[in-house]
Design an enzyme around this catalytic site. Structure first.
Site, PDB file in Angstrom:
ATOM      1  N   ASP A 133      -7.320  -2.639  13.992  1.00  0.00           N
ATOM      2  CA  ASP A 133      -8.698  -2.939  13.585  1.00  0.00           C
ATOM      3  C   ASP A 133      -8.741  -4.170  12.676  1.00  0.00           C
ATOM      4  O   ASP A 133      -9.756  -4.438  12.037  1.00  0.00           O
ATOM      5  CB  ASP A 133      -9.350  -1.724  12.905  1.00  0.00           C
ATOM      6  CG  ASP A 133      -8.653  -1.320  11.611  1.00  0.00           C
ATOM      7  OD1 ASP A 133      -7.667  -1.981  11.218  1.00  0.00           O
ATOM      8  OD2 ASP A 133      -9.091  -0.339  10.977  1.00  0.00           O
ATOM      9  N   HIS A 166      -6.850  -4.736   9.999  1.00  0.00           N
ATOM     10  CA  HIS A 166      -6.555  -4.563   8.570  1.00  0.00           C
ATOM     11  C   HIS A 166      -5.261  -5.255   8.159  1.00  0.00           C
ATOM     12  O   HIS A 166      -4.323  -5.392   8.939  1.00  0.00           O
ATOM     13  CB  HIS A 166      -6.570  -3.083   8.148  1.00  0.00           C
ATOM     14  CG  HIS A 166      -5.455  -2.236   8.666  1.00  0.00           C
ATOM     15  ND1 HIS A 166      -5.662  -1.001   9.237  1.00  0.00           N
ATOM     16  CD2 HIS A 166      -4.119  -2.416   8.689  1.00  0.00           C
ATOM     17  CE1 HIS A 166      -4.504  -0.461   9.573  1.00  0.00           C
ATOM     18  NE2 HIS A 166      -3.547  -1.308   9.255  1.00  0.00           N
ATOM     19  N   GLU A 190      -9.495  -2.008   5.351  1.00  0.00           N
ATOM     20  CA  GLU A 190     -10.190  -1.701   6.599  1.00  0.00           C
ATOM     21  C   GLU A 190     -11.411  -2.612   6.770  1.00  0.00           C
ATOM     22  O   GLU A 190     -11.815  -3.287   5.815  1.00  0.00           O
ATOM     23  CB  GLU A 190     -10.616  -0.223   6.570  1.00  0.00           C
ATOM     24  CG  GLU A 190      -9.447   0.749   6.443  1.00  0.00           C
ATOM     25  CD  GLU A 190      -8.618   0.850   7.720  1.00  0.00           C
ATOM     26  OE1 GLU A 190      -8.470  -0.137   8.452  1.00  0.00           O
ATOM     27  OE2 GLU A 190      -8.094   1.946   7.980  1.00  0.00           O
ATOM     28  N   ASP A 200       0.811  -1.221   0.000  1.00  0.00           N
ATOM     29  CA  ASP A 200       0.000   0.000   0.000  1.00  0.00           C
ATOM     30  C   ASP A 200       0.842   1.267   0.000  1.00  0.00           C
ATOM     31  O   ASP A 200       2.057   1.231   0.177  1.00  0.00           O
ATOM     32  CB  ASP A 200      -0.950  -0.003   1.213  1.00  0.00           C
ATOM     33  CG  ASP A 200      -0.249  -0.448   2.506  1.00  0.00           C
ATOM     34  OD1 ASP A 200       0.991  -0.442   2.547  1.00  0.00           O
ATOM     35  OD2 ASP A 200      -0.942  -0.794   3.471  1.00  0.00           O
TER      36      ASP A 200
HETATM   37  C1  GLP Z   1      -0.080   0.178   8.485  1.00  0.00           C
HETATM   38  C2  GLP Z   1       0.130  -0.667   7.224  1.00  0.00           C
HETATM   39  C3  GLP Z   1      -0.137  -2.122   7.489  1.00  0.00           C
HETATM   40  C4  GLP Z   1       0.563  -2.558   8.772  1.00  0.00           C
HETATM   41  C5  GLP Z   1       0.039  -1.761   9.918  1.00  0.00           C
HETATM   42  C6  GLP Z   1       0.610  -2.183  11.275  1.00  0.00           C
HETATM   43  O1  GLP Z   1      -1.408   0.518   8.673  1.00  0.00           O
HETATM   44  N1  GLP Z   1      -0.662  -0.252   6.135  1.00  0.00           N
HETATM   45  O2  GLP Z   1       0.304  -2.890   6.384  1.00  0.00           O
HETATM   46  O3  GLP Z   1       0.331  -3.924   8.978  1.00  0.00           O
HETATM   47  O4  GLP Z   1       0.391  -0.420   9.659  1.00  0.00           O
HETATM   48  O5  GLP Z   1       1.662  -1.362  11.632  1.00  0.00           O
HETATM   49  P1  GLP Z   1       2.576  -1.541  12.907  1.00  0.00           P
HETATM   50  O6  GLP Z   1       3.549  -2.615  12.579  1.00  0.00           O
HETATM   51  O7  GLP Z   1       3.238  -0.216  13.046  1.00  0.00           O
HETATM   52  O8  GLP Z   1       1.688  -1.899  14.038  1.00  0.00           O
END
Ligand code: GLP
Length: 282
Positions: free
Chosen positions: A136, A138, A143, A67
Site C-alpha cells: 500500500d 507504506h 500507512e 518500527d
Molecule cells: C513491513 C515493514 C516495512 C517493510 C514492509 C515490506 O510492513 N514495516 O518496513 O518495508 O514490511 O516487507 P516485505 O519486504 O516483506 O515486502
C-alpha cells in the site's frame, strides 16, 4: 531521487549491502536506520558475509529501526527486535546497547515514541536510512494518509498490511492492529535514504511511488522530496517504470556509481558480474 535497476533480487540486495558497507567504512560511527521484511533478509545476509569475509566492522555503529509491533515483547519471535537479532545483530560485532528499536511492549507508548525521537537526536540524526516498501506504499508503518510531517508515533495498520504480514504469524488474527513507527518527517530527516524493492508484486506501487504524483495516499512518494535518496529495484519490481533508459544511463555513466560496476573502481569481477549480469554498458 535516483533509481538503479538490477537484474534480479539478489543483485539488488547485494548492491544495497555494498552501499551500506561503503558508508560504514567511510564513517565507522555511522547511525544507521534499519528496516525489516522479507526483502531485507538478503541484505542482512550479505552484510553478515562482508563482516565475516571482508572485516566489515560494526563496533562503533548505532542503529535505529523504523518500527515495531505494539504489544510484542523483544523475545516474541514475531517482533522486529527478534527479527533483527536473528538476521543481523547476533551475527556481527555490534554492541547490543547500540541497537535501537521502539519498545512495542512499553506501558506508556506516547513516552516511548518521544524517547525514540530524542535518542535519534542525541545521536546526531540518522546518517543512512534503509527502507522497504509495503504493497500500500507504506514506508516503516506509515500507512496511507500518514502526515508527511509526522514523527515517531503509534499507527493503526491497514487491512492490506495486516494481510501482507500475516504469513509471519500462526493465525491472521494474531497480527497486531497497531505499531510504533518513525514518522515520514523522521525518515525525511535522514541524511541519505536507500529504498529497496524487489519482485513483480511491488511493480505497481514502485511506479506510483517513484513516477507518480506525490500523494499522502502513497507514503513512499514522500521520498521524492528527499535530497539524497536512491531507490534500488530489480527488473521485476521496476517493470512498470517508464523512464528506465534514463535511470540505466545515469547508473552506467555517473562517477559516483563507477566503483559498483567498473573493476578499476574497486569492485571485484565477481561483483560486477553479480551486479550487472552483462546488461550495463551494452
Ligand atoms: C513491513 C515493514 C516495512 C517493510 C514492509 C515490506 O510492513 N514495516 O518496513 O518495508 O514490511 O516487507 P516485505 O519486504 O516483506 O515486502
Amino acid at each position: 531521487m535516483e533509481v538503479i535497476i538490477q537484474p534480479d533480487a539478489i543483485a539488488a540486495a547485494n548492491l544495497t549491502a555494498r552501499l551500506i558497507a561503503a558508508e560504514l567504512r567511510a564513517k565507522p560511527a555511522l547511525t544507521l536506520g534499519l528496516a525489516t521484511g522479507r526483502t531485507m533478509e538478503s541484505v542482512y545476509g550479505q552484510l553478515v558475509k562482508m563482516h565475516r569475509g571482508e572485516n566489515l566492522d560494526f563496533s562503533q555503529c548505532h542503529t535505529f529501526n523504523l518500527d515495531e509491533y505494539v504489544g510484542l515483547a523483544a523475545d516474541n519471535p514475531n517482533s522486529y527486535r527478534f527479527y533483527m537479532n536473528r538476521h543481523l545483530f547476533s551475527q556481527v560485532n555490534i554492541e547490543s546497547a547500540n541497537t535501537h528499536l521502539p519498545n512495542g511492549a512499553a506501558n506508556d507508548l506516547e513516552t516511548e515514541c518521544k524517547k525514540y525521537e530524542w535518542l535519534i537526536v542525541q545521536r546526531g540524526g540518522i546518517g543512512l536510512q534503509l527502507l522497504g516498501i509495503g504493497h500500500d506504499g507504506h514506508i516503516g508503518f506509515n500507512e496511507p494518509l500518514s502526515s508527511w510531517r509526522s514523527r515517531t508515533r503509534v499507527k493503526a495498520l491497514s487491512p492490506v498490511t495486516r494481510r501482507e504480514n500475516a504469513s509471519q504469524f500462526s493465525k491472521p488474527e494474531d497480527v497486531p492492529r497497531r505499531a510504533i513507527t518513525m514518522g515520514i518527517g523522521t525518515i525525511l530527516d535522514a541524511r541519505r535514504c536507500i529504498m529497496l524493492a524487489t519482485g513483480a508484486d511491488k511493480a505497481e506501487i514502485v511506479a506510483q511511488a517513484i513516477e507518480g504524483p506525490m500523494t499522502a495516499m502513497v507514503s513512499a512518494s514522500a521520498l521524492q522530496l528527499h535530497p539524497q535518496c536512491v531507490v534500488i529495484v530489480d527488473e521485476a519490481s521496476g517493470a512498470k517504470l517508464k523512464r528506465t533508459d534514463f535511470y540505466r544511463e545515469i547508473f552506467a555513466t555517473e562517477p559516483e556509481w563507477e566503483p559498483y560496476w567498473k573493476s578499476k573502481g574497486g569492485a571485484s569481477a565477481e561483483t560486477i558480474d553479480e551486479l550487472f549480469a552483462g546488461k550495463v554498458g551494452s
